[in-house]
Enzyme design. Structure first.
Site, PDB file in Angstrom:
ATOM      1  N   ALA A   3      10.103   1.310  -3.956  1.00 46.89           N
ATOM      2  CA  ALA A   3       9.578   0.086  -4.582  1.00 46.89           C
ATOM      3  C   ALA A   3       8.974   0.410  -5.938  1.00 46.89           C
ATOM      4  O   ALA A   3       9.150  -0.340  -6.909  1.00 46.89           O
ATOM      5  CB  ALA A   3       8.532  -0.557  -3.669  1.00 46.89           C
ATOM      6  N   ASP A  16      16.434   2.390   1.129  1.00 44.81           N
ATOM      7  CA  ASP A  16      15.129   1.973   0.595  1.00 44.81           C
ATOM      8  C   ASP A  16      15.267   1.328  -0.779  1.00 44.81           C
ATOM      9  O   ASP A  16      14.701   0.262  -1.039  1.00 44.81           O
ATOM     10  CB  ASP A  16      14.185   3.185   0.478  1.00 44.81           C
ATOM     11  CG  ASP A  16      13.559   3.560   1.808  1.00 44.81           C
ATOM     12  OD1 ASP A  16      14.052   3.090   2.840  1.00 44.81           O
ATOM     13  OD2 ASP A  16      12.577   4.326   1.802  1.00 44.81           O
ATOM     14  N   PRO A  18       0.818  -1.210   0.000  1.00 43.03           N
ATOM     15  CA  PRO A  18       0.000   0.000   0.000  1.00 43.03           C
ATOM     16  C   PRO A  18       0.856   1.265   0.000  1.00 43.03           C
ATOM     17  O   PRO A  18       2.004   1.247   0.452  1.00 43.03           O
ATOM     18  CB  PRO A  18      -0.802  -0.114   1.303  1.00 43.03           C
ATOM     19  CG  PRO A  18      -0.112  -1.114   2.142  1.00 43.03           C
ATOM     20  CD  PRO A  18       0.799  -1.929   1.288  1.00 43.03           C
TER      21      PRO A  18
HETATM   22  O1  PMV Z   1       9.581   6.932   4.797  1.00 37.13           O
HETATM   23  P1  PMV Z   1      10.362   6.094   3.839  1.00 37.13           P
HETATM   24  O2  PMV Z   1       9.797   4.753   3.602  1.00 37.13           O
HETATM   25  O3  PMV Z   1      10.663   6.809   2.558  1.00 37.13           O
HETATM   26  O4  PMV Z   1      11.797   5.833   4.545  1.00 37.13           O
HETATM   27  C1  PMV Z   1      12.718   6.898   4.717  1.00 37.13           C
HETATM   28  C2  PMV Z   1      13.962   6.439   5.444  1.00 37.13           C
HETATM   29  C3  PMV Z   1      14.916   7.575   5.833  1.00 37.13           C
HETATM   30  O5  PMV Z   1      15.964   6.991   6.610  1.00 37.13           O
HETATM   31  C4  PMV Z   1      14.205   8.605   6.703  1.00 37.13           C
HETATM   32  C5  PMV Z   1      15.488   8.282   4.622  1.00 37.13           C
HETATM   33  C6  PMV Z   1      16.556   7.498   3.874  1.00 37.13           C
HETATM   34  O6  PMV Z   1      16.752   7.775   2.681  1.00 37.13           O
HETATM   35  O7  PMV Z   1      17.213   6.632   4.470  1.00 37.13           O
END
Ligand code: PMV
Length: 313
Positions: A102, A143, A92
């Site tokens: 993703a 990510d 989701p």
């Molecule tokens: O919120 P998301 O799923 O985009 O995760 C971000 C993770 C961070 O550590 C805050 C940013 C990064 O690029 O590592």
């Protein structure tokens, strides 16, 4: 038609800190974003059929277009190309689960297939990293790496610009987790920038917190490898406290984290960028997982029930 997929993820230790070179621990989850791409149409047309938090698609629209421009540039494709892109899959569009990375991995793979380009996973990862800059400003790379390769990984950004340190980890058995969504869409870029600004302004406060985060990631890795789940949970709780201190939690996240702990979760913390988005609770065993799931659902929040450390994804 070209097709491609990318994994969603939960960060178990080290979000935000990873952007500044602290190691992090991430696990892919069994949900993916899938893309289909067809040449033709007029310009870049996107049909986004993902289930999302309210307002997610609208909020991310411009970042999504920028990410595709970045992707085409990195792939050496004419920016004026016409492509119809359909995005779907089981992951989701909740902030915090790496949905943007993703989708970038899925779209890059689908474009490559549609245009008959042979592209290695390493290159896909690099393309998704460039695309992720549209969503996160200065992403760590954790990510896109999880979205490309899947599995459980130790990740340390190379602050000198060289290759990041990525190690695949293995666990004795997968562990049940619950992901609870606050339903609030978060702007990862603003969250990442906020931390960087506060860290720069107030090094006396932030430097020791970053040092603690580094120790925590190492301790978390050890506890996971020893399958000491009580310890993993305690360390996740500790990680949440550090994330509160650097100002990236929210009252909804804190509430869901408390609720999961009260229901018996071994540990719980926000996951991803924070400021909304999702929290992850460690809930070994089907019974505990079900109990935490019901409690969160009862309050009207969306929940995902999955596992970390599964070898096949
Ligand atoms: O919120 P998301 O799923 O985009 O995760 C971000 C993770 C961070 O550590 C805050 C940013 C990064 O690029 O590592």
């Amino acid at each position: 038609m070209g097709k491609g997929s990318g994994y969603g993820k939960v960060i178990l230790f080290g979000e935000h800190f990873v952007v500044h070179g602290v190691p992090g621990l991430v696990s892919a989850i069994d949900s993916t974003t899938d893309a289909e791409v067809q040449k033709g149409g007029k310009g870049i047309q996107i049909k986004d059929e993902r289930k999302t938090a309210k307002g997610y698609s609208e909020e991310k629209r411009l970042q999504q277009l920028e990410s595709i421009e970045r992707m085409l540039k990195t792939m050496g494709i004419d920016p004026k190309i016409s492509l119809s892109i359909r995005i779907g899959g089981t992951l989701p569009g909740f902030s915090g689960l790496g949905a943007s990375a993703a989708s970038s991995v899925a779209i890059a793979r689908a474009i490559a297939q549609e245009l008959g380009m042979q592209i290695s996973d390493e290159k896909i990862n690099q393309i998704a990293y460039e695309a992720e800059k549209a969503y996160a400003g200065n992403p760590s790379g954790i990510d896109n790496t999880a979205a490309t390769y899947g599995g459980l990984m130790w990740f340390k950004k190379n602050m000198a610009g060289g290759p990041d340190k990525v190690e695949r980890l293995h666990m004795r058995r997968p562990i049940e987790i619950i992901i609870g969504s606050t339903g609030k869409v978060a702007n990862t870029k603003a969250m990442v920038e906020g931390v960087a600004e506060r860290k720069k302004k107030n090094p006396e406060k932030y430097d020791p917190i970053f040092k603690q985060a580094e120790n925590l990631s190492h301790a978390g890795r050890k506890a996971l490898e020893n399958y000491d789940l009580k310890k993993v949970g305690e360390l996740m709780n500790e990680n949440h406290r550090l994330l509160q201190e650097i100002g990236v939690s929210s009252k909804e996240l804190d509430m869901l984290v408390d609720l999961a702990r009260k229901q018996g979760a071994f540990g719980a913390k926000l996951t991803g960028g924070g400021g909304g988005g999702c929290m992850v609770a460690l809930t070994p065993g089907k019974d505990l997982q079900g109990k935490v799931l019901s409690a969160i659902k009862y309050l009207g929040f969306e929940v995902l029930s999955t596992k970390i450390g599964v070898e096949k994804y």
